[in-house]
Design a protein around this motif. Structure first.
Motif, mmCIF file in Angstrom:
data_model
loop_
_atom_site.group_PDB
_atom_site.id
_atom_site.type_symbol
_atom_site.label_atom_id
_atom_site.label_comp_id
_atom_site.label_asym_id
_atom_site.label_seq_id
_atom_site.Cartn_x
_atom_site.Cartn_y
_atom_site.Cartn_z
ATOM 1 N N LEU B 330 -9.579 -51.575 11.030
ATOM 2 C CA LEU B 330 -10.894 -51.672 10.387
ATOM 3 C C LEU B 330 -11.255 -49.989 10.792
ATOM 4 O O LEU B 330 -12.574 -49.629 10.534
ATOM 5 N N GLY B 331 -10.758 -49.234 11.448
ATOM 6 C CA GLY B 331 -11.104 -47.383 11.777
ATOM 7 C C GLY B 331 -11.158 -47.703 13.305
ATOM 8 O O GLY B 331 -11.394 -47.495 13.072
ATOM 9 N N GLN B 332 -9.657 -47.287 13.878
ATOM 10 C CA GLN B 332 -9.875 -46.975 15.106
ATOM 11 C C GLN B 332 -9.858 -45.075 15.020
ATOM 12 O O GLN B 332 -10.272 -44.403 15.934
ATOM 13 N N LEU B 333 -8.237 -45.062 14.404
ATOM 14 C CA LEU B 333 -8.049 -43.752 15.364
ATOM 15 C C LEU B 333 -8.028 -42.793 14.619
ATOM 16 O O LEU B 333 -8.599 -41.760 14.758
ATOM 17 N N VAL B 334 -8.786 -43.290 12.715
ATOM 18 C CA VAL B 334 -9.912 -42.378 12.075
ATOM 19 C C VAL B 334 -11.171 -41.656 12.981
ATOM 20 O O VAL B 334 -11.686 -40.368 12.262
ATOM 21 N N ARG B 335 -11.225 -42.583 13.649
ATOM 22 C CA ARG B 335 -12.875 -41.709 14.371
ATOM 23 C C ARG B 335 -12.598 -40.425 15.505
ATOM 24 O O ARG B 335 -13.171 -39.716 15.438
ATOM 25 N N GLU B 336 -11.274 -40.432 15.689
ATOM 26 C CA GLU B 336 -10.369 -39.523 16.169
ATOM 27 C C GLU B 336 -10.328 -37.783 15.339
ATOM 28 O O GLU B 336 -10.636 -36.826 16.175
ATOM 29 N N PHE B 337 -10.164 -38.489 14.237
ATOM 30 C CA PHE B 337 -10.353 -37.401 13.045
ATOM 31 C C PHE B 337 -11.290 -36.590 12.679
ATOM 32 O O PHE B 337 -11.505 -35.480 12.733
ATOM 33 N N GLU B 338 -12.441 -38.152 12.725
ATOM 34 C CA GLU B 338 -13.525 -37.467 12.564
ATOM 35 C C GLU B 338 -13.942 -36.350 13.290
ATOM 36 O O GLU B 338 -14.881 -35.588 12.984
ATOM 37 N N ARG B 339 -13.380 -36.977 14.187
ATOM 38 C CA ARG B 339 -14.128 -36.234 15.550
ATOM 39 C C ARG B 339 -13.529 -34.011 15.719
ATOM 40 O O ARG B 339 -14.676 -33.512 15.806
#
Lengths: 282, 377, 189
Positions: B330-339
């Protein structure tokens, strides 16, 4: 180790300690662990093991701090897992002499599963359990070997649970050598550990030890010496036991070699398999 | 050329990279790796051990590694959770080993035979305490081979555990593959100094201290307690600080060598699809189809998840309008992209947790919402 | 590109059928191949399937969203996966268990009955199906399948598997003839 054998017991200890680097040790005065460390060192010297080939592995707890002080390859692992780490070392390099030093909480509670499976597997390890019936390092909580009714910080009203007899447990699980010693009988302990080291296969030595700081204080022992006398008065040598009446044996712990039998050893079986495959026999 | 299963290629890669010790516990969908290792290891003089649980498995692996063997285990989510304890020990004690996690749906027992990418953050933050992580992600059968070799090499070179993430589709998928004839194999550095001068955690001369196998004359101490350069426990603040920071420093210094990313069409891309593992296959297929239809779409396959390719994503965000991140969670690595992106571009997650894979069509639909054929808004 | 799905209960040998087809296509017919599978926790019973994608070019995504051929070993698989068949696709179902089919291009061949009655082992129904598949739809050569069987099947059961392949091919021929005849009859009417 010819030279070491000529030394008196005290000199011999110094020969094997990292005493220039790591002392003073962290054990309380009156604790049994130091005596057991001495017995293990003398047993290693007696077996004439090359110190470079000795690996001492421990888990977590007071007992498991022993590897810090001895001049071998030493591994202080995670809680309950020293036998599993030792299994990896031994299987990867069977020529190493792997000795596990553990406590009753480490080996019988969190590490109980590894203990019974190592017995079943019969891998050539020596496991010395320093059994002081309590969790010392975390401040005196009940352990799987706390006798029923005895007091600990998590059993203020007396422990309800039955205690494990670790010798029965390991013998039942298939250990080929099982012995019980006590700090009070330090010279006997030394011999038992030496026998365990020499035994091919999984060898377990349960050592009755004393924790004056917690177990002793909570359970009305006036001094460490009184705890040692308790060991003397509540143990019976396995050789004397058959001649005694049941009521005399009531509540007594039997010391000495309790199981000694032979069964194919794991690393040898594995090396045979490798040889068979190499020779096209399998 | 052979037809090979992902897990089979992984085991082959491990053997070719010099792995000679495997300890594990059966768990779907990783079990084939253990089964193959149990057959193949004794043929090359190696050792296979089926342990009583996953805690014991990784413990035995670390023990064998300290005895000098290249060692590994393989598991899936539930087992990976159990291994976090000794994984932390391996980070702290800087013992090389390979941990393969063939991911299944979770939490808990979840979906044993279905794929997921639910362990991405567990791989990064599963252990307590602060430490660097190397985690690779395989998206094909060839990857399973090549990345296993690479993971073993990285572990040996940097003296730390390396995690290889696969999943139920990649692990069980069969593809026609041609394995490389020659591979680079890295062995850990051993000390070149006399016993008296050996410090197993010395960082003064090289970033990665040599590791002496047990039984070779260097009688050193290993502990999971925070330790000084000799390996003995310490609580002296300066020594503690140095020990923990050194773990990270080692990684920072070689970050550029560790990060391996495959990409295409980034220069003119209006939208970039960035994925890893099985989702990278859907991402690539969607990219090819979108470009055929005239969309300016780029593609990134993160073969190294951790450390994260921060700089590349930042560069992409300078030129691309949006980055699509498909994941089987449900959205794990996407957080790194956002950062990394910091609002300079739109980050659009595509998530799926029903046990099925994200399809190229799903990604194409999102591309269609974000871009127009020929480019420009 | 051709997408084939074998579907049925666990224990019917679907994964093996997929593996043999994939191996035949990749190793012996030199095609690009991806084989994926999906199965339940049950070693026997439960839904099981194996998908094989065969192409002359590199296959990027391993799980296409349509099927060209569905080999269904039970009614459940027919009901569940017929809708995934592409236009112009073909359904080949085990007539032993499948009674109701809705897809237009369809063959009913009693794989299990043939395996049981002609070969004496129900377990080889999967290879019978494989034989019928290659006879009816081509996909790979019979020689390639035979070689893949020789490579992957234990020596002890190789012979019966090769016989099953032949039986499948023959059943496929008969099914094709029956279809032809039915079509002729239809034309007359």
């Amino acid at each position: 180790m010819e030279k070491a054998r000529e030394l008196n017991p005290s000199e011999l200890m110094h020969e094997y300690l990292r005493h220039k680097k790591r002392f003073p040790h962290l054990w309380c005065s009156g604790c049994g662990i130091g005596t057991i460390m001495g017995a293990i060192i003398r047993a290693i010297a007696d077996c004439e093991l090359d110190r470079d080939s000795v690996v001492m592995v421990s888990g977590i707890g007071c007992s498991s701090r022993m590897p810090i002080y001895v001049d071998f390859n030493t591994l202080h692992t995670t809680h309950g897992r020293p036998i599993a780490f030792a299994t990896g070392i031994k299987l990867a390099r069977p020529e190493l002499e792997v000795i596990v030093v553990t406590g009753d909480g480490d080996v019988a509670a969190i590490g109980g599963n590894h203990l019974i499976h190592a017995c079943r597997r019969n891998i050539n390890l020596t496991v010395v359990c320093i059994n002081n019936n309590i969790y010392g390092m975390t401040g005196g909580q009940a352990s799987p070997t706390t006798p029923q009714g005895k007091v600990a910080t998590t059993a203020r009203y007396g422990d309800f649970e039955r205690a494990f007899d670790l010798c029965d447990l390991t013998a039942g699980a298939g250990a080929v050598f099982v012995a019980r010693g006590a700090v009070y009988y330090a010279r006997q302990l030394e011999k038992l550990v030496a026998q365990a080291i020499r035994k091919k296969g999984f060898a377990f030595v349960d050592v009755i030890s004393q924790c004056p700081t917690y177990y002793g204080r909570f359970n009305k022992f006036k001094s460490p010496v009184e705890m040692l006398y308790w060991q003397r008065d509540n143990t019976v040598n396995v050789k004397a036991a058959p001649k005694m009446k049941p009521e005399e044996l009531e509540g007594k712990l039997i010391t000495g070699v309790l199981a000694d039998r032979d069964y194919p050893e794991f690393t040898e079986l594995y090396d045979e398999l490798i040889a068979d495959l190499a020779a096209g026999r399998k | 050329m052979v037809l090979m299963q992902g897990n089979e290629a992984l085991a082959r890669g491990a053997l070719d990279a010099g792995v000679r010790f495997f300890a594990g516990y059966p768990i779907t969908p990783s079990t084939e790796i253990a089964e193959i290792m149990s057959v193949e290891l004794p043929k090359v003089g190696g050792k296979f051990l089926q342990m009583e649980d996953e805690m014991g498995s990784l413990a035995a692996v670390i023990g064998a590694s300290l005895a000098g063997a290249k060692a590994m285990t393989a598991t899936s989510g539930p087992g990976f959770s159990l291994m976090q304890e000794n994984l932390g020990y391996a980070y702290m004690t800087e013992v090389p080993c390979l941990v393969v996690d063939v991911m299944r749906g979770g939490p808990s027992t979840g979906l044993p035979t279905n794929p997921s990418q639910g362990d991405v953050m567990q791989a990064r933050w599963g252990c307590h305490g602060d430490h660097p992580v190397i985690a690779l992600a395989a998206s094909s059968v060839v990857d399973c081979y090549n990345l296993t070799v690479r993971a073993v090499n990285l572990a040996e070179r940097f003296r730390m555990p390396v995690i290889l993430l696969s999943d139920a589709v990649v692990g069980h998928m069969r593809e026609d593959v041609t394995l490389p004839e020659k591979i680079e194999v890295v062995d850990r550095e051993k000390p070149h100094v006399p016993y008296e001068w050996y410090y197993p955690y010395d960082d003064s001369t090289t970033a990665v201290a040599p590791l002496a196998p047990f039984g070779t004359g260097f009688r050193f101490h290993v502990t999971g307690l925070t330790h000084d350069r000799a390996g003995f426990a310490t609580t002296v603040p300066a020594e503690v600080d140095r020990a923990i920071r050194n773990l990270k420093r080692k990684m920072d210094r070689f970050r550029h060598e560790i990060i391996q990313v495959e990409h295409a069409h980034l220069a003119d891309a209006e939208v970039v699809v960035a994925a890893y593992g099985i989702c990278a296959r859907a991402a690539e297929a969607a990219t090819v189809e979108a470009r055929r239809r005239g969309y300016r779409v780029g593609f990134i396959n993160l073969k190294t998840i951790w450390p994260f390719c921060f700089k590349l994503v930042q560069r992409v965000a300078e030129t691309a309008k949006a980055i699509i991140v498909p994941e089987l969670n449900l959205g794990q690595l996407v957080r790194e992209f956002e950062r990394a992106v910091c609002d300079r571009a739109q980050v659009v997650p595509i998530n799926r947790v029903d046990g099925e894979t994200i399809t190229p069509r799903q990604i194409l639909d999102v591309i269609g919402e974000l871009a127009r054929p020929g480019g420009g808004a | 590109m051709v997408v084939v799905r074998f579907a049925g209960y666990g224990g019917q040998g679907l994964l093996t059928a997929g593996l043999i087809l994939a191996d035949a296509a990749a190793v012996y017919d030199k095609k690009k191949v991806i084989q994926t599978q999906s199965y339940g926790a049950e070693a026997r019973g439960g839904a099981s399937r194996s998908d094989v994608v065969i192409s002359d070019e590199d296959i990027i995504f391993p799980k296409p969203d349509h099927l060209d051929i569905l080999v269904a070993m039970n009614q459940l698989s027919v009901d569940r996966y017929s809708s995934a068949l592409a236009e112009g696709g073909t359904l080949i179902a085990d007539g032993t268990y499948v009674t109701t089919v809705t897809f237009p291009d369809c063959y009913l061949v009693p794989f299990t009955r043939i395996a049981r009655e002609k070969l004496g082992r129900e377990i080889v129904a999967n290879v019978v199906a494989l034989g019928a598949l290659i006879e009816l739809k081509g996909v790979v050569s019979k020689k390639a399948v035979a070689r893949a069987l020789e490579q992957r099947i234990p020596q002890a059961t190789l012979e019966i598997n090769l016989k099953a392949l032949e039986a499948g091919v023959k059943a496929g021929q008969e099914a094709a003839k029956a279809r032809e005849k039915a079509e002729e009859d239809y034309d007359i009417v």
